[in-house]
Design an enzyme around this catalytic site. Sequence first.
Site, PDB file in Angstrom:
ATOM      1  N   ASP A 241     -14.057  86.923  98.379  1.00 59.99           N
ATOM      2  CA  ASP A 241     -15.112  87.995  98.785  1.00 59.99           C
ATOM      3  C   ASP A 241     -14.552  89.195  98.077  1.00 59.99           C
ATOM      4  O   ASP A 241     -13.343  89.408  97.907  1.00 59.99           O
ATOM      5  CB  ASP A 241     -15.218  88.128 100.527  1.00 59.99           C
ATOM      6  CG  ASP A 241     -16.442  88.718 100.640  1.00 59.99           C
ATOM      7  OD1 ASP A 241     -16.955  89.250  99.698  1.00 59.99           O
ATOM      8  OD2 ASP A 241     -16.954  88.805 101.728  1.00 59.99           O
TER       9      ASP A 241
HETATM   10  C1  BGC Z   1     -19.813  90.768 101.173  1.00 66.02           C
HETATM   11  C2  BGC Z   1     -20.266  89.128 100.317  1.00 66.02           C
HETATM   12  C3  BGC Z   1     -20.968  89.927  98.959  1.00 66.02           C
HETATM   13  C4  BGC Z   1     -19.961  90.659  98.347  1.00 66.02           C
HETATM   14  C5  BGC Z   1     -20.424  91.201  97.132  1.00 66.02           C
HETATM   15  C6  BGC Z   1     -18.935  91.579 100.323  1.00 66.02           C
HETATM   16  O1  BGC Z   1     -19.025  93.012 100.975  1.00 66.02           O
HETATM   17  O2  BGC Z   1     -19.109  90.246 102.309  1.00 66.02           O
HETATM   18  O3  BGC Z   1     -21.088  88.793 101.092  1.00 66.02           O
HETATM   19  O4  BGC Z   1     -21.139  88.670  98.343  1.00 66.02           O
HETATM   20  O5  BGC Z   1     -19.561  91.964  99.142  1.00 66.02           O
HETATM   21  O6  BGC Z   1     -21.443  92.344  97.335  1.00 66.02           O
END
Ligand code: BGC
Length: 761
Positions: A241
């Site tokens: 993530d």
């Molecule tokens: C989120 C993800 C997301 C990623 C990219 C993170 O803060 O938890 O779900 O895909 O950011 O934006």
Amino acid sequence: MTGTTPAPQGGPLDVPALLAQLTLEEKVDLLDGSDFWRTQPVERLGIGKVMLSDGPHGLRAQHEGGDHLGGLAAAPAVAFPPAAATASSWDVDLLRRLGRALAEEARALGVSVVLGPGVNMKRSPLCGRNFEYFSEDPYLAGHLASALVDGVQEHGVGTSLKHFAANNQETDRMSVSAEVDERTLREIYLPAFETVVTRSQPWTVMCSYNRINGVFASQDPWLLTRVLRDEWGFEGLVVSDWGAVYDRDAAVAAGLDLEMPSSGGVGAAAVRRALDAGTLTEAEVDRAVTRVLELVSRSQAALAPGQTYDEDAHHALAREVAADSVVLLKNADGVLPLDPRAPGAVAVVGEFARTPRLGGGGSSQVTPTRVDDALTALRAALGDREVRFAPGFALADDAPAEEVARLRDGAVEAARGAAVAVVFLGLPDAWESEGYDRDHMHLPPQQVAALEAVAAVAERVVVVLTNGSVVEVEPWQSHADAVLEAWLLGQAGGGAVADVLVGAVNPSGRLAETVPVAIEDNPALGNFPGEAGVVRYGEGLLIGYRWYDAHALEVAYPFGHGLSYTTFAHADLEVQVVEDGAQPRVRVSLTVTNTGERAGKEVVQVYVADEEASVFRPEQELKGFAKVALEPGASARVEVELDARAFAFWHPVLRRWVVEPGTFTVLEGASSRDLRQRATVTLAGEEVTLPVDADSTAEQWLAHPALGERLRAALEGTGTAHMLFAPETGQMMRAIPMRRLARFPGSPVDEEWLEKAAAEA
Ligand code: BGC
């Protein structure tokens, strides 16, 4: 380096050849993103970069710059309804079509991987990201997400199944340790991931930010390699993530292949240090690099420039998906659908009717291509019927009291003398977002006050709810004749709500999460969201309806509930064992008939209850479902197949799935509390023998098929035997570990005897 062969543009890469040509330096760099959204290119070898973008209910492609919290602009894309809505459709075909549309938009935007779907469980209604998650039930979440992944990937674009794993809250999400026992992980928090991985092989899996039992998901070899790859056979790439990496070298070793976004060289430096120190091997780096190259390779086919999609068709699909996601919770005296030809005015009250919320806050926010509001759509659908409007309340929590009173008075004016007031209530935008959780389940008080004021003058009242996760309905729903749970429905949601209100679409959504009476009833109460960096999953398996059923609690609306403008009869349930033994298969079939006057769709829900088990089991669990469309008077035979997992539990001692021999009840119906038919099925299952050692209790020894006999023989006629089997003392004595019992005066067996016997068993 000489003899390099640039990879052909547009075609798959020769991954082994490229791996052989990469320098160690280049390999290490490939494990990190090049910017917010793209992988690293290696130009001299013709290895291009590929782009990953949020999703999953519409693309958030940021070609310039980037942020992962939805603050900066993104290219316009169709905003489809988020998972809280689509899950309520219980419609795998619809999810697959949605996936296809997402893939077409991804291709047009040059995106190779859509960052979703998210299949985390709705442990608490308060989780800020529940709008992005499917359900409190792993079976439902897994099968819907699998259909979405298939739809995307069948069209040459990848997905990223997220957030792996046990990321069920936003509070402290970057570091909180979810303390969960293995059985609960296996039966509740992992199966949706398992289903998608084993059925659909997502191109990527995104590890979560949090820790699980103390270990960061991003560097947990048990999670990322043993479970995900060795047990489930995952073949794709694991991506972090955004910002989830803690120790990059430990993460590579654990099975995290790609760090996103670019760490600006921090990750690469850690990997280099570990390589120099010999704590990480080049083979481990190669393994991760191979997966990055494979991702780049499989992305090539869909990267042709100049691809377009039919925006009108996608908007129409967004409307269809939204309409099929709406759940009619209540409809007293058939107040809905509204009849365009009926006399009397329709008063539309509530800011959400003209200012719809499309989705929740954070990384999944989409820049829509256009937005339909319900007020305009309803006016169009009601033709000549008079439609009045009043905003009724302010969306801001801190609106001055005079403004709140003025808006409420306006609503009363609009509703006075109207035949029906349609009141749009819901959660303001800022109440639901990635990054934080709610701390209560109420609607804003000024909205409830507006409803009460309208209900005092209106003849009939319909409430339409706008929310990404459930709200308490008990405090106000007595003022409403009908309640429509309209979630967050994306850019075409306004039209979809109008379609349902006037009956152009017969509602067929069913709750994918329980609406509890109050948050105090929720199983995570007291544990959620934890403290001091730790959240204990103390309710274990009893998430959602499993808890409400086990405690015989009243709920406002049960899991699986949803009304229709027609009625359905369920009959002739048949349950047939197709295959018996350790891996049984059971076929469930029944006839569903549309007994009303409108075409409609019924969702058949199949639950399984284990009548008698050696471990605690929930009262009933969803193990199959099917959605069937029927014309008035028509019938269909619906078939649902139950596999071994429908009957199995995760054995806490053997640490594997076991189907115990015995009788199971198969229940089917229209909701978890509207069960229409049941039948029992007896399965041979698998007789398991639990391992016994000197520390096992006398009871466990006696239950063992070989050791029980041997111990009985050794004890025969002794005082120990007398105490073990006497009605008054027996149960107490048999609970004592044999090693301790063997020390008691007069024991005919000693530790040595026990160890030898156990070793021979
Ligand atoms: C989120 C993800 C997301 C990623 C990219 C993170 O803060 O938890 O779900 O895909 O950011 O934006």
